[in-house]
Design a protein around this motif. Sequence first.
Motif, PDB file in Angstrom:
ATOM      1  N   VAL A 136       1.452   6.601  -6.903  1.00  0.00           N
ATOM      2  CA  VAL A 136       0.335   7.477  -7.269  1.00  0.00           C
ATOM      3  C   VAL A 136       0.733   8.940  -7.080  1.00  0.00           C
ATOM      4  CG1 VAL A 136      -1.992   8.218  -6.593  1.00  0.00           C
ATOM      5  CG2 VAL A 136      -1.491   5.793  -6.896  1.00  0.00           C
ATOM      6  N   GLU A 137       1.428   9.225  -5.989  1.00  0.00           N
ATOM      7  CA  GLU A 137       1.864  10.596  -5.717  1.00  0.00           C
ATOM      8  C   GLU A 137       2.824  11.094  -6.803  1.00  0.00           C
ATOM      9  OE1 GLU A 137       4.414  12.919  -2.322  1.00  0.00           O
ATOM     10  OE2 GLU A 137       3.031  11.340  -1.669  1.00  0.00           O
ATOM     11  N   VAL A 138       3.756  10.259  -7.204  1.00  0.00           N
ATOM     12  CA  VAL A 138       4.698  10.646  -8.264  1.00  0.00           C
ATOM     13  C   VAL A 138       3.945  10.881  -9.576  1.00  0.00           C
ATOM     14  CG1 VAL A 138       6.609   9.837  -9.720  1.00  0.00           C
ATOM     15  CG2 VAL A 138       6.714   9.542  -7.240  1.00  0.00           C
ATOM     16  N   LEU A 139       3.016   9.994  -9.900  1.00  0.00           N
ATOM     17  CA  LEU A 139       2.233  10.174 -11.121  1.00  0.00           C
ATOM     18  C   LEU A 139       1.394  11.441 -11.056  1.00  0.00           C
ATOM     19  CD1 LEU A 139       1.106   6.493 -11.762  1.00  0.00           C
ATOM     20  CD2 LEU A 139       2.689   7.835 -13.159  1.00  0.00           C
ATOM     21  N   GLU A 140       0.847  11.738  -9.894  1.00  0.00           N
ATOM     22  CA  GLU A 140       0.051  12.958  -9.724  1.00  0.00           C
ATOM     23  C   GLU A 140       0.921  14.196  -9.894  1.00  0.00           C
ATOM     24  OE1 GLU A 140      -3.129  15.388  -9.209  1.00  0.00           O
ATOM     25  OE2 GLU A 140      -3.265  13.204  -9.267  1.00  0.00           O
ATOM     26  N   GLN A 141       2.114  14.193  -9.287  1.00  0.00           N
ATOM     27  CA  GLN A 141       3.010  15.350  -9.356  1.00  0.00           C
ATOM     28  C   GLN A 141       3.550  15.591 -10.766  1.00  0.00           C
ATOM     29  OE1 GLN A 141       6.000  14.456  -6.444  1.00  0.00           O
ATOM     30  NE2 GLN A 141       4.683  14.984  -4.714  1.00  0.00           N
ATOM     31  N   THR A 142       3.660  14.545 -11.557  1.00  0.00           N
ATOM     32  CA  THR A 142       4.259  14.686 -12.893  1.00  0.00           C
ATOM     33  C   THR A 142       3.222  14.656 -14.023  1.00  0.00           C
ATOM     34  OG1 THR A 142       4.647  12.300 -13.034  1.00  0.00           O
ATOM     35  CG2 THR A 142       6.434  13.659 -12.132  1.00  0.00           C
ATOM     36  N   ARG A 143       1.938  14.632 -13.673  1.00  0.00           N
ATOM     37  CA  ARG A 143       0.920  14.467 -14.726  1.00  0.00           C
ATOM     38  C   ARG A 143       0.893  15.621 -15.717  1.00  0.00           C
ATOM     39  NH1 ARG A 143      -5.045  15.643 -12.837  1.00  0.00           N
ATOM     40  NH2 ARG A 143      -4.670  17.443 -11.521  1.00  0.00           N
ATOM     41  N   HIS A 144       1.245  16.830 -15.272  1.00  0.00           N
ATOM     42  CA  HIS A 144       1.248  17.961 -16.206  1.00  0.00           C
ATOM     43  C   HIS A 144       2.493  17.949 -17.094  1.00  0.00           C
ATOM     44  CE1 HIS A 144      -2.302  19.568 -14.353  1.00  0.00           C
ATOM     45  NE2 HIS A 144      -1.725  19.471 -13.157  1.00  0.00           N
ATOM     46  N   ALA A 145       3.556  17.342 -16.625  1.00  0.00           N
ATOM     47  CA  ALA A 145       4.794  17.296 -17.397  1.00  0.00           C
ATOM     48  C   ALA A 145       4.703  16.303 -18.551  1.00  0.00           C
ATOM     49  CB  ALA A 145       5.960  16.931 -16.490  1.00  0.00           C
ATOM     50  N   PHE A 146       3.997  15.198 -18.347  1.00  0.00           N
ATOM     51  CA  PHE A 146       3.963  14.154 -19.365  1.00  0.00           C
ATOM     52  C   PHE A 146       2.682  14.139 -20.181  1.00  0.00           C
ATOM     53  CE2 PHE A 146       6.991  12.507 -16.186  1.00  0.00           C
ATOM     54  CZ  PHE A 146       8.102  12.430 -17.003  1.00  0.00           C
ATOM     55  N   LYS A 147       1.567  14.531 -19.599  1.00  0.00           N
ATOM     56  CA  LYS A 147       0.278  14.577 -20.289  1.00  0.00           C
ATOM     57  C   LYS A 147       0.007  13.296 -21.079  1.00  0.00           C
ATOM     58  CE  LYS A 147       0.319  19.473 -20.428  1.00  0.00           C
ATOM     59  NZ  LYS A 147      -0.016  20.687 -20.742  1.00  0.00           N
ATOM     60  N   GLN A 161       0.824  -1.202   0.000  1.00  0.00           N
ATOM     61  CA  GLN A 161       0.000   0.000   0.000  1.00  0.00           C
ATOM     62  C   GLN A 161       0.863   1.258   0.000  1.00  0.00           C
ATOM     63  OE1 GLN A 161      -2.592  -1.317   3.332  1.00  0.00           O
ATOM     64  NE2 GLN A 161      -4.236  -0.518   2.047  1.00  0.00           N
ATOM     65  N   ALA A 162       1.920   1.272   0.791  1.00  0.00           N
ATOM     66  CA  ALA A 162       2.810   2.431   0.840  1.00  0.00           C
ATOM     67  C   ALA A 162       3.478   2.660  -0.511  1.00  0.00           C
ATOM     68  CB  ALA A 162       3.863   2.242   1.929  1.00  0.00           C
ATOM     69  N   LEU A 163       3.902   1.594  -1.147  1.00  0.00           N
ATOM     70  CA  LEU A 163       4.525   1.709  -2.463  1.00  0.00           C
ATOM     71  C   LEU A 163       3.526   2.231  -3.502  1.00  0.00           C
ATOM     72  CD1 LEU A 163       7.049   1.235  -4.186  1.00  0.00           C
ATOM     73  CD2 LEU A 163       6.245  -1.080  -4.570  1.00  0.00           C
ATOM     74  N   LEU A 216      -0.688   7.053 -18.611  1.00  0.00           N
ATOM     75  CA  LEU A 216      -0.253   7.254 -17.231  1.00  0.00           C
ATOM     76  C   LEU A 216      -1.418   7.694 -16.353  1.00  0.00           C
ATOM     77  CD1 LEU A 216       3.251   8.937 -17.668  1.00  0.00           C
ATOM     78  CD2 LEU A 216       2.738   6.611 -16.908  1.00  0.00           C
ATOM     79  N   ALA A 217      -2.320   8.497 -16.896  1.00  0.00           N
ATOM     80  CA  ALA A 217      -3.502   8.916 -16.139  1.00  0.00           C
ATOM     81  C   ALA A 217      -4.375   7.706 -15.805  1.00  0.00           C
ATOM     82  CB  ALA A 217      -4.302   9.953 -16.926  1.00  0.00           C
ATOM     83  N   GLN A 218      -4.556   6.818 -16.764  1.00  0.00           N
ATOM     84  CA  GLN A 218      -5.346   5.612 -16.521  1.00  0.00           C
ATOM     85  C   GLN A 218      -4.663   4.720 -15.490  1.00  0.00           C
ATOM     86  OE1 GLN A 218      -5.793   3.940 -20.423  1.00  0.00           O
ATOM     87  NE2 GLN A 218      -7.378   5.386 -21.021  1.00  0.00           N
ATOM     88  N   LEU A 219      -3.350   4.593 -15.589  1.00  0.00           N
ATOM     89  CA  LEU A 219      -2.599   3.804 -14.620  1.00  0.00           C
ATOM     90  C   LEU A 219      -2.752   4.391 -13.223  1.00  0.00           C
ATOM     91  CD1 LEU A 219      -0.559   1.588 -13.862  1.00  0.00           C
ATOM     92  CD2 LEU A 219       1.257   3.204 -14.471  1.00  0.00           C
ATOM     93  N   ARG A 220      -2.630   5.699 -13.098  1.00  0.00           N
ATOM     94  CA  ARG A 220      -2.785   6.368 -11.803  1.00  0.00           C
ATOM     95  C   ARG A 220      -4.172   6.096 -11.226  1.00  0.00           C
ATOM     96  NH1 ARG A 220      -5.033  11.148 -10.970  1.00  0.00           N
ATOM     97  NH2 ARG A 220      -4.748  11.771 -13.130  1.00  0.00           N
ATOM     98  N   LYS A 221      -5.196   6.178 -12.037  1.00  0.00           N
ATOM     99  CA  LYS A 221      -6.564   5.941 -11.575  1.00  0.00           C
ATOM    100  C   LYS A 221      -6.763   4.489 -11.159  1.00  0.00           C
ATOM    101  CE  LYS A 221      -8.433   9.732 -14.262  1.00  0.00           C
ATOM    102  NZ  LYS A 221      -9.158  10.124 -15.463  1.00  0.00           N
ATOM    103  N   ARG A 222      -6.190   3.549 -11.911  1.00  0.00           N
ATOM    104  CA  ARG A 222      -6.295   2.130 -11.532  1.00  0.00           C
ATOM    105  C   ARG A 222      -5.592   1.877 -10.209  1.00  0.00           C
ATOM    106  NH1 ARG A 222      -4.830   1.132 -17.045  1.00  0.00           N
ATOM    107  NH2 ARG A 222      -2.829   0.359 -16.327  1.00  0.00           N
ATOM    108  N   MET A 223      -4.437   2.504 -10.029  1.00  0.00           N
ATOM    109  CA  MET A 223      -3.693   2.333  -8.790  1.00  0.00           C
ATOM    110  C   MET A 223      -4.458   2.947  -7.614  1.00  0.00           C
ATOM    111  SD  MET A 223       0.130   3.001 -10.253  1.00  0.00           S
ATOM    112  CE  MET A 223       1.048   2.608  -8.792  1.00  0.00           C
ATOM    113  N   MET A 224      -5.112   4.073  -7.831  1.00  0.00           N
ATOM    114  CA  MET A 224      -5.906   4.695  -6.775  1.00  0.00           C
ATOM    115  C   MET A 224      -7.080   3.800  -6.393  1.00  0.00           C
ATOM    116  SD  MET A 224      -5.704   8.670  -8.067  1.00  0.00           S
ATOM    117  CE  MET A 224      -7.069   9.217  -7.096  1.00  0.00           C
TER     118      MET A 224
END
Length: 101
Positions: A67-78, A60-62, A82-90
């Motif tokens: 998720v936090e890294v994907l959230e912080q970098t979502r504007h850089a990569f667009k 869970q911590a990992l 990655l957005a779908q992956l972040r949502k699945r992980m959430m």
Amino acid sequence: MHQTCLLVTLPTPQCANRVQQLLHDQAPGCAVLGQPGDCSQAACCRWLQALPLHQAGEVQALLRDAVEVLEQTRHAFKSAQLAQLRKRMMRMLETLSDNTE
């Protein structure tokens, strides 16, 4: 040679029977299991055993960190992927949190 087994979670035993019938021609010898305990190798299989509590917490911590890294970098990569992956992980984190209560 090991038998191939497919573990599926289906709403009814009839669904499992239907999957078995469909696989019979495509994958002869493949067993369809409805519950982890149906596997003769369940006691030895690391995939069918629950994680110890400390490992579940580490997972869970990992996931939270990723998720936090994907959230912080979502504007850089667009990236839609990655957005779908972040949502699945959430969603997985929510599911894991629900199961520990």
